[in-house]
Design a protein around this motif. Structure first.
Motif, short mmCIF file in Angstrom:
data_model
loop_
_atom_site.label_atom_id
_atom_site.label_comp_id
_atom_site.label_asym_id
_atom_site.label_seq_id
_atom_site.Cartn_x
_atom_site.Cartn_y
_atom_site.Cartn_z
N LEU B 17 0.94 -1.24 -0.11
CA LEU B 17 0.06 -0.02 -0.01
C LEU B 17 1.04 1.18 0.01
CD1 LEU B 17 -3.15 0.46 0.08
CD2 LEU B 17 -2.80 0.86 2.35
N THR B 18 1.91 1.20 0.72
CA THR B 18 2.75 2.19 1.07
C THR B 18 3.39 2.59 -0.49
OG1 THR B 18 3.34 1.42 3.23
CG2 THR B 18 4.73 3.39 2.17
N VAL B 19 3.81 1.55 -1.01
CA VAL B 19 4.73 1.76 -2.40
C VAL B 19 3.74 2.27 -3.30
CG1 VAL B 19 5.54 0.57 -4.24
CG2 VAL B 19 6.20 -0.15 -1.93
N LEU B 20 2.38 1.78 -3.64
CA LEU B 20 1.31 2.17 -4.28
C LEU B 20 1.15 3.68 -4.30
CD1 LEU B 20 -0.68 1.21 -6.44
CD2 LEU B 20 -2.10 1.13 -4.71
N CYS B 21 0.89 4.06 -2.97
CA CYS B 21 0.70 5.57 -2.67
C CYS B 21 1.55 6.52 -3.31
CB CYS B 21 0.52 5.88 -1.06
SG CYS B 21 -1.10 5.11 -0.52
N LEU B 22 3.14 6.03 -2.71
CA LEU B 22 4.13 6.87 -3.15
C LEU B 22 4.37 6.85 -4.65
CD1 LEU B 22 6.96 5.54 -0.62
CD2 LEU B 22 5.76 7.86 -0.80
N LEU B 23 3.80 5.80 -5.44
CA LEU B 23 3.99 5.85 -6.84
C LEU B 23 3.09 6.71 -7.48
CD1 LEU B 23 4.52 2.11 -8.05
CD2 LEU B 23 6.14 4.00 -8.32
N ILE B 24 1.72 6.83 -6.97
CA ILE B 24 0.78 7.42 -7.42
C ILE B 24 0.89 9.00 -7.19
CG2 ILE B 24 -1.70 8.35 -6.91
CD1 ILE B 24 -2.52 5.45 -6.35
N LEU B 25 1.57 9.28 -6.12
CA LEU B 25 2.08 10.78 -5.97
C LEU B 25 3.12 11.27 -6.79
CD1 LEU B 25 1.69 10.85 -1.95
CD2 LEU B 25 0.62 12.33 -3.60
N TYR B 26 4.17 10.54 -6.76
CA TYR B 26 5.40 10.69 -7.31
C TYR B 26 5.82 10.41 -8.80
CZ TYR B 26 6.11 13.04 -2.84
OH TYR B 26 5.96 13.61 -1.98
N LEU B 27 5.16 9.40 -9.44
CA LEU B 27 5.64 8.91 -10.66
C LEU B 27 5.37 10.09 -11.61
CD1 LEU B 27 6.53 6.13 -11.76
CD2 LEU B 27 4.32 5.64 -12.70
N PRO B 28 4.37 10.81 -11.76
CA PRO B 28 4.36 12.11 -12.65
C PRO B 28 5.28 12.70 -12.71
CG PRO B 28 2.15 11.53 -11.92
CD PRO B 28 2.96 10.90 -11.06
N LEU B 29 5.73 13.18 -11.47
CA LEU B 29 6.83 14.04 -11.26
C LEU B 29 8.31 13.35 -11.76
CD1 LEU B 29 6.12 15.68 -7.74
CD2 LEU B 29 6.11 16.98 -9.92
N VAL B 34 12.55 12.88 -15.35
CA VAL B 34 13.58 12.05 -16.14
C VAL B 34 13.53 12.59 -17.79
CG1 VAL B 34 13.56 9.83 -17.42
CG2 VAL B 34 13.23 9.94 -14.82
N TYR B 35 12.29 13.11 -18.13
CA TYR B 35 12.27 13.26 -19.80
C TYR B 35 12.79 14.95 -19.86
CZ TYR B 35 10.53 9.41 -21.88
OH TYR B 35 10.22 8.00 -22.22
N SER B 36 13.02 15.73 -18.64
CA SER B 36 13.74 16.98 -18.92
C SER B 36 15.23 17.02 -19.60
CB SER B 36 13.68 17.71 -17.79
OG SER B 36 14.23 17.35 -16.59
N PHE B 37 15.63 15.50 -19.31
CA PHE B 37 17.04 15.36 -19.56
C PHE B 37 17.20 14.42 -20.91
CE2 PHE B 37 17.47 15.62 -14.86
CZ PHE B 37 18.23 16.45 -14.72
N ASN B 38 16.23 14.38 -21.74
CA ASN B 38 15.99 13.70 -22.85
C ASN B 38 16.69 14.55 -23.89
OD1 ASN B 38 15.36 11.87 -24.99
ND2 ASN B 38 13.29 12.15 -24.60
N ALA B 39 17.55 13.83 -24.87
CA ALA B 39 18.26 14.36 -26.00
C ALA B 39 17.56 14.89 -26.88
CB ALA B 39 19.09 13.59 -26.36
N SER B 40 16.26 14.14 -27.09
CA SER B 40 15.37 14.53 -28.32
C SER B 40 14.28 15.43 -27.94
CB SER B 40 14.65 13.26 -28.94
OG SER B 40 13.50 13.20 -28.68
N ALA B 41 13.53 16.11 -28.88
CA ALA B 41 12.58 16.83 -28.82
C ALA B 41 11.10 16.11 -28.25
CB ALA B 41 12.12 18.01 -29.94
N SER B 42 11.25 14.85 -28.24
CA SER B 42 10.08 14.00 -28.08
C SER B 42 9.85 14.06 -26.47
CB SER B 42 10.33 12.77 -28.60
OG SER B 42 9.37 12.02 -27.81
N ILE B 43 8.65 14.10 -26.27
CA ILE B 43 8.30 13.71 -24.83
C ILE B 43 7.75 12.47 -24.29
CG2 ILE B 43 7.71 16.40 -24.57
CD1 ILE B 43 4.71 15.21 -24.52
N VAL B 44 8.19 11.48 -25.38
CA VAL B 44 7.66 10.13 -25.14
C VAL B 44 8.78 9.18 -25.49
CG1 VAL B 44 5.20 10.26 -24.99
CG2 VAL B 44 6.38 10.08 -27.36
N ASN B 45 9.61 9.55 -26.41
CA ASN B 45 10.82 8.65 -26.73
C ASN B 45 12.03 9.07 -26.22
OD1 ASN B 45 9.04 6.88 -28.20
ND2 ASN B 45 9.11 8.48 -29.88
N TRP B 46 12.52 7.97 -25.19
CA TRP B 46 13.88 8.49 -24.75
C TRP B 46 15.13 8.36 -25.72
CZ3 TRP B 46 15.72 11.01 -20.69
CH2 TRP B 46 17.08 10.70 -20.29
#
Lengths: 363, 267
Positions: B17-29, B34-46
């Motif tokens: 339950l704890t892991v689930l809550c933390l994921l829901i809270l912080y996965l989007p962030l 992570v994608y702010s460090f992407n080399a491409s202009a895409s926001i979905v492909n790394w």
């Protein structure tokens, strides 16, 4: 003031009301210069209220308070040359010990350097020099207590007020501090007003004691007077242990009266004003002023049986069932050198009341 | 062993339950970070690690807009937090040291009400207010609105701190010849300081992050960082937005951490 001397504190008809509740019902008392004076009473008796009125934290509803002849009851606390040792010490947690002790002098405008110098001297007097750089939270309870004392003494107040300052300390430390406070009072010559609910503490330290109850002063006198010549039932019961017996005055001979107990026994004692022949009252006899013996020596010895012995270290407390169904507590010192003997439960004994120690009290 | 029975860790499903809550809270962030460090202009492909979007924020075609918005945001946050904290400190002093006064409970309610009113309602109300008095919208309207809604956030930690300070400290100060002013500045204020700093930082973050109210009361062409980000997103989502967002989150974390440790100090 009629005798021409100026008292350290003169409280005249001081009344304190909170809405409809009267915390103090017209109290008057005079505290002499250089005196260790104690306000003693159970919680809610008004002793702390009176102290806080002298300090300036409570308004005086009616009456006046004089400090060495000057009327002070309308002055704010920072304009009264008295200082307080608070029950919880109230040391400033963000300041060092030295800054705490120097605070009063600094506020008086003596300059930081002089305040520190004088604070250092006071800390030396209470043997805390090595802690002057510490924060109050880094000190033990006893050390904090001494810092609070040093802080209140540093500005050299005309009167020092102490609001149950020893109540948070353990028994051994409390006993040591009682003596230290007494010595400090002698050394500094400052008038101390001490508030406590602990009658033993009051008897140990005080030159004079005012016993209070329900917002009224019950008795004012030296420790010995309060203990040995209580003026009413409350004082006799509150100070130390005593046997309180309902009596009726049967006859009077000069300044001695013959008092009859409910169980038919009689005892003579000194007459007191206010109780005449035929009237009822109470008799107080201290447990240590009676002696148990095998034989009847005096006509007024009471016959009884030992019901129980309670060992209390220095003494043995014997509960004696008198003939006729009354009980007395008698204390016998635990010493082979003492003449009194300790009797086993079940023994038949005679109780001898020391001459002059039975005290008749008005209702 | 008997102690373990009251430990929540021994309940079944606790870890999951704890892991689930933390994921829901912080996965989007975390995705954004992570994608702010992407080399491409895409926001979905790394396509590999790069700092190009961070460089883009400071030197790219939109950098002037973002710099101005950031400056506005920080100026408003600093002034709003300072004024709101000063008002909140006075309010806390009145509420906690004022004894019993008439309408005390009502006053307490009024101070904390903005926390419970939906922000959109406050935003509309503030806008209507400015319009009705004919106040021209611009930076000043944003600032005034921020001061107003930051007060309850600054008030909470300050009053919590103050409640723990017994009034015998001030009595002791008065007893030791301090005037009322000296008792306040030399004793009460230093003791309240951890709460004040904590309240200031909280107000600062709330002001810095605010979007809804700001969007309503700002003048045309006046942007703060959140409204500038919103405007840029409407043109299309680019990783430079993720870089700004990540920096904003990082800054908020630092502020809240400082606030936490200051609040904990000498307690």
């Amino acid at each position: 003031m009629s005798d021409g001397t100026v008292h350290a504190i003169d409280v005249r008809n001081a009344v304190k009301r909170y809405g409809t509740f009267t915390a103090l019902k017209s109290v008057s008392l005079s505290i002499k210069d250089n005196e260790f004076f104690t306000l003693l009473g159970p919680s809610g008796c008004g002793k702390t209220t009176l102290l806080r009125m002298i300090a300036g934290f409570e308004d005086v509803t009616e009456g006046e308070i004089f400090l060495f002849g000057d009327e002070i009851e309308k002055l704010p606390p920072n304009r009264r040359p008295v200082n307080t040792v608070f029950q919880n010490y109230a040391l400033f947690p963000h300041m060092s010990v030295l800054e705490n002790v120097g605070f009063g002098l600094e506020m008086l405008g003596r300059g930081k350097a002089e305040a520190r110098k004088r604070a250092g001297e006071i800390l030396e007097m209470v043997q805390l020099s090595q802690f002057s750089g510490r924060k109050p939270s880094q000190l033990s309870g006893g050390q904090q207590q001494r810092v609070a004392l040093a802080r209140a003494l540093a500005p050299q107040p005309k009167v020092l007020l102490l609001d149950e300052p020893l109540s948070a300390l353990d028994l051994k430390l409390r006993k040591a501090m009682q003596l230290e406070l007494k010595h400090l009072q002698r050394e500094t010559g400052i008038t101390f007003i001490f508030v406590t609910h602990d009658q033993e503490e009051a008897l140990t330290m005080s030159d004079r004691i005012a016993v209070m109850s329900a917002g009224e002063m019950q008795q004012l006198g030296a420790a010995r007077d309060i203990y040995e010549r209580p003026e009413n039932r409350f004082v006799a019961d509150f100070i130390g242990e005593t046997n309180l017996i309902n009596v009726i005055v049967k006859s009077k001979d000069g300044n001695r009266v013959l008092c009859g107990f409910e169980n038919g026994l009689t005892l003579t004692c000194d007459a007191v004003p206010g109780i005449d022949v035929g009237q009822s009252g109470h008799m107080s006899i201290r447990p240590e002023r009676m002696k148990l013996q095998q034989e009847q020596v005096e006509a007024e010895n009471f016959r009884g049986t030992v019901i129980e012995n309670v060992y209390v270290g220095t003494d043995v407390q014997s509960i004696i069932g008198l003939d006729g169904g009354m009980r007395l507590t008698v204390r016998t010192q635990n010493s082979d050198r003492g003449k009194a003997r300790i009797f086993e439960p079940g023994s038949d004994v005679f109780v001898d009341v020391e001459f002059g120690s039975a005290r008749l009290l008005a209702n | 062993m008997s102690k373990a029975r009251f430990d929540v860790k021994s309940y079944p499903g606790f870890v999951q339950l704890t892991v689930l809550c933390l994921l829901i809270l912080y996965l989007p962030l975390m995705v954004v970070a992570v994608y702010s460090f992407n080399a491409s202009a895409s926001i979905v492909n790394w396509e590999g690690f790069s700092l190009r979007w961070y460089a883009d924020v400071f030197t790219g075609p939109e950098s002037a807009k973002f710099k101005l918005a950031a400056r506005n945001s920080f100026v408003i946050a600093i002034i709003a937090a300072t004024v709101a904290t000063a008002i909140a400190t006075l309010a806390a002093t009145a509420m906690i040291r004022g004894g019993k006064f008439r309408l005390r409970v009502l006053s307490l309610g009024l101070i904390s009400l903005p926390l419970m009113v939906p922000e959109i309602v406050t935003a509309v109300a503030t806008l209507i207010f400015f319009n009705s008095i004919g106040f021209e919208r611009g930076l000043l309207t944003i600032l005034l609105a921020h001061i107003a809604f930051c007060i309850p956030f600054a008030y909470l930690p300050i009053s919590a701190r103050m409640q723990g300070i017994e009034d015998t400290y001030e009595q002791a100060a008065l007893d030791l010849y301090a005037t009322k002013r000296q008792a306040f500045t030399r004793i009460l204020l230093p003791l309240m300081m951890p709460g004040i700093v904590s309240g200031y930082l909280l107000a600062f973050i709330i002001s810095l992050d605010d979007f809804i109210i700001t969007n309503f009361v700002k003048g045309a062409g006046v942007e703060t960082l959140p409204t500038a980000i919103f405007g840029a997103v409407k043109q299309g989502l680019k990783p430079n937005i993720m870089a700004i967002s990540t920096m904003l989150v990082g800054f908020s974390i630092i502020m809240v951490t400082v606030s936490y440790f200051v609040g904990k100090k000498d307690n």
